[in-house]
Design a protein around this motif. Structure first.
Motif, PDB file in Angstrom:
ATOM      1  N   UNK A 155      -5.674  -4.869  -6.050  1.00 19.57           N
ATOM      2  CA  UNK A 155      -4.301  -4.515  -5.690  1.00 19.57           C
ATOM      3  C   UNK A 155      -4.253  -3.207  -4.919  1.00 19.57           C
ATOM      4  N   UNK A 156      -3.110  -2.891  -4.291  1.00 21.18           N
ATOM      5  CA  UNK A 156      -2.976  -1.652  -3.506  1.00 21.18           C
ATOM      6  C   UNK A 156      -3.306  -0.390  -4.299  1.00 21.18           C
ATOM      7  N   UNK A 157      -3.058  -0.425  -5.604  1.00 16.81           N
ATOM      8  CA  UNK A 157      -3.295   0.765  -6.425  1.00 16.81           C
ATOM      9  C   UNK A 157      -4.759   1.210  -6.417  1.00 16.81           C
ATOM     10  N   UNK A 158      -5.675   0.290  -6.073  1.00 16.30           N
ATOM     11  CA  UNK A 158      -7.087   0.673  -6.040  1.00 16.30           C
ATOM     12  C   UNK A 158      -7.404   1.580  -4.858  1.00 16.30           C
ATOM     13  N   UNK A 159      -6.582   1.563  -3.828  1.00 10.04           N
ATOM     14  CA  UNK A 159      -6.812   2.363  -2.619  1.00 10.04           C
ATOM     15  C   UNK A 159      -6.175   3.748  -2.739  1.00 10.04           C
ATOM     16  N   UNK A 160      -5.135   3.861  -3.554  1.00  4.01           N
ATOM     17  CA  UNK A 160      -4.329   5.079  -3.619  1.00  4.01           C
ATOM     18  C   UNK A 160      -5.108   6.354  -3.946  1.00  4.01           C
ATOM     19  N   UNK A 161      -6.089   6.346  -4.857  1.00  6.79           N
ATOM     20  CA  UNK A 161      -6.797   7.600  -5.148  1.00  6.79           C
ATOM     21  C   UNK A 161      -7.488   8.211  -3.926  1.00  6.79           C
ATOM     22  N   UNK A 162      -7.982   7.366  -3.018  1.00  7.82           N
ATOM     23  CA  UNK A 162      -8.625   7.887  -1.804  1.00  7.82           C
ATOM     24  C   UNK A 162      -7.618   8.619  -0.927  1.00  7.82           C
ATOM     25  N   UNK A 163      -6.438   8.050  -0.763  1.00  8.05           N
ATOM     26  CA  UNK A 163      -5.409   8.691   0.062  1.00  8.05           C
ATOM     27  C   UNK A 163      -4.957  10.003  -0.576  1.00  8.05           C
ATOM     28  N   UNK A 164      -4.773  10.002  -1.884  1.00  4.90           N
ATOM     29  CA  UNK A 164      -4.396  11.239  -2.582  1.00  4.90           C
ATOM     30  C   UNK A 164      -5.461  12.308  -2.392  1.00  4.90           C
ATOM     31  N   UNK A 181       0.816  -1.210   0.000  1.00  2.00           N
ATOM     32  CA  UNK A 181       0.000   0.000   0.000  1.00  2.00           C
ATOM     33  C   UNK A 181       0.852   1.264   0.000  1.00  2.00           C
ATOM     34  N   UNK A 182       1.895   1.292   0.808  1.00  2.00           N
ATOM     35  CA  UNK A 182       2.728   2.491   0.900  1.00  2.00           C
ATOM     36  C   UNK A 182       3.359   2.865  -0.420  1.00  2.00           C
ATOM     37  N   UNK A 183       3.843   1.875  -1.146  1.00  2.00           N
ATOM     38  CA  UNK A 183       4.419   2.125  -2.473  1.00  2.00           C
ATOM     39  C   UNK A 183       3.357   2.718  -3.398  1.00  2.00           C
ATOM     40  N   UNK A 184       2.147   2.143  -3.369  1.00  2.00           N
ATOM     41  CA  UNK A 184       1.067   2.652  -4.211  1.00  2.00           C
ATOM     42  C   UNK A 184       0.707   4.081  -3.835  1.00  2.00           C
ATOM     43  N   UNK A 185       0.663   4.374  -2.542  1.00  2.00           N
ATOM     44  CA  UNK A 185       0.343   5.735  -2.098  1.00  2.00           C
ATOM     45  C   UNK A 185       1.411   6.723  -2.560  1.00  2.00           C
ATOM     46  N   UNK A 186       2.674   6.323  -2.431  1.00  2.00           N
ATOM     47  CA  UNK A 186       3.775   7.213  -2.782  1.00  2.00           C
ATOM     48  C   UNK A 186       3.800   7.525  -4.275  1.00  2.00           C
ATOM     49  N   UNK A 187       3.670   6.500  -5.102  1.00  2.00           N
ATOM     50  CA  UNK A 187       3.736   6.730  -6.547  1.00  2.00           C
ATOM     51  C   UNK A 187       2.519   7.503  -7.046  1.00  2.00           C
ATOM     52  N   UNK A 188       1.347   7.238  -6.460  1.00  2.00           N
ATOM     53  CA  UNK A 188       0.143   7.953  -6.878  1.00  2.00           C
ATOM     54  C   UNK A 188       0.210   9.416  -6.463  1.00  2.00           C
ATOM     55  N   UNK A 189       0.664   9.680  -5.232  1.00  2.00           N
ATOM     56  CA  UNK A 189       0.790  11.065  -4.762  1.00  2.00           C
ATOM     57  C   UNK A 189       1.790  11.829  -5.610  1.00  2.00           C
ATOM     58  N   UNK A 190       2.893  11.179  -5.961  1.00  2.00           N
ATOM     59  CA  UNK A 190       3.900  11.832  -6.800  1.00  2.00           C
ATOM     60  C   UNK A 190       3.340  12.139  -8.182  1.00  2.00           C
ATOM     61  N   UNK A 191       2.572  11.199  -8.743  1.00  2.00           N
ATOM     62  CA  UNK A 191       1.956  11.429 -10.055  1.00  2.00           C
ATOM     63  C   UNK A 191       0.947  12.560 -10.002  1.00  2.00           C
ATOM     64  N   UNK A 192       0.396  12.800  -8.790  1.00  2.00           N
ATOM     65  CA  UNK A 192      -0.560  13.900  -8.614  1.00  2.00           C
ATOM     66  C   UNK A 192       0.128  15.211  -8.267  1.00  2.00           C
ATOM     67  N   UNK A 193       1.469  15.237  -8.325  1.00  2.00           N
ATOM     68  CA  UNK A 193       2.202  16.477  -8.166  1.00  2.00           C
ATOM     69  C   UNK A 193       2.946  16.669  -6.863  1.00  2.00           C
ATOM     70  N   UNK A 194       2.814  15.734  -5.910  1.00  2.00           N
ATOM     71  CA  UNK A 194       3.466  15.906  -4.612  1.00  2.00           C
ATOM     72  C   UNK A 194       4.939  15.537  -4.674  1.00  2.00           C
ATOM     73  N   UNK A 195       5.737  16.243  -3.871  1.00  2.00           N
ATOM     74  CA  UNK A 195       7.097  15.810  -3.580  1.00  2.00           C
ATOM     75  C   UNK A 195       7.002  14.864  -2.385  1.00  2.00           C
ATOM     76  N   UNK A 196       7.678  13.717  -2.467  1.00  2.00           N
ATOM     77  CA  UNK A 196       7.435  12.632  -1.510  1.00  2.00           C
ATOM     78  C   UNK A 196       8.708  12.229  -0.774  1.00  2.00           C
TER      79      UNK A 196
END
Length: 275
Positions: free
Chosen positions: A199-208, A18-33
């Protein structure tokens, strides 16, 4: 504009799952991680992947249950990116063991990572954060799950941390929520519901979303996200009727339970987390 453009966030346990999915999704959304993990090579792989895709990421490796490491993560974020706007308390462990056969050392390790890690990282982040968002990782197991008592206890504590921190930090403009996800990861291998989930990637949009300013009105919430279903979970509250008497004895209490108080199925039955 990307929804997290200009923001800097710390994500713990981001080397995999999950953490990897959150990090890559947040970065793709413009965040510095800031990518944290106890396994530094894994954390570096995630940071390198983000950088390769044109994002910004640095590593701060180490255990979240070490308060000095919690502070170091925040310091790394402010040194690299000039600010900290978000924290995702994702790092955690889980195991199955029957009550009476559990190992005390293993119990302590789980509580230190899941509970103290969340507390230490939150405590460090809010010293520097000026408005922003904290996302904790909860679980429906908090209502009580057989053969996972230590894990259930830790997630009950995370729910309390979320509610308390949200109330305390609202005047500072810091929002605090908890996500209770179901996704297939290495840690969830013993959970049959997770095995048959996405997969974890399905949860990432909510965290972003929760890290973003779009969620400015969302705080103090326990949010369930599993198998395409999204909803807010009810929290502890009195159940009517509330009986009042100047004198209570065993007989009157027995009478209340037998004739007046309406019992309901325990939460673990309603949520289907028992055997």
């Amino acid at each position: 504009m990307a929804i997290l453009a200009g923001k800097a966030v710390v994500i713990t346990g981001a080397g995999q799952g999950l953490g990897r999915a959150f990090a890559t999704h947040a970065a793709a959304a413009g965040a510095a991680v800031v990518v944290n993990d106890v396994d530094e090579p894994l954390a570096k792989q995630v940071a390198d992947l983000i950088t390769l895709r044109g994002g910004k990421a640095v590593v701060s490796a180490g255990p979240v249950q070490d308060p000095e490491q919690a502070e170091a993560m925040v310091d790394t974020c402010t040194a690299a990116f000039g600010r900290i706007d978000g924290l995702v308390n994702n790092a955690g462990i889980r195991y199955q063991a029957e009550l009476g056969q559990d190992d005390p050392g293993r119990m302590r390790e789980l509580i230190e990572i899941n509970v103290l890690g969340t507390l230490y990282c939150t405590n460090a982040a809010v010293q520097t954060m000026r408005r922003g968002s904290i996302v904790n990782l909860g679980s429906v197991a908090m209502v009580g799950q057989p053969t996972a008592l230590a894990y259930s206890a830790s997630k009950g504590a995370v729910a309390s941390i979320t509610a308390g921190a949200a109330a305390e930090l609202q005047d500072k403009g810091i929002r605090v929520n908890a996500v209770c996800p179901v996704a297939w990861t290495r840690m969830s291998a013993a959970d049959t519901k997770a095995v048959h989930s996405g997969p974890p990637e399905t949860i990432a949009p909510l965290v972003t979303y929760l890290l973003s300013d779009r969620a400015v009105k969302v705080t103090g919430q326990l949010i369930r996200f599993a198998n395409g279903r999204l909803h807010v979970m009810g929290q502890t509250s009195p159940k009517e009727p509330v009986l009042d008497s100047d004198e209570w004895d065993v007989e009157s209490i027995a009478e209340a339970f037998e004739r007046q108080l309406e019992l309901e199925d325990p939460a673990w039955v309603r949520w289907g987390v028992g055997r």
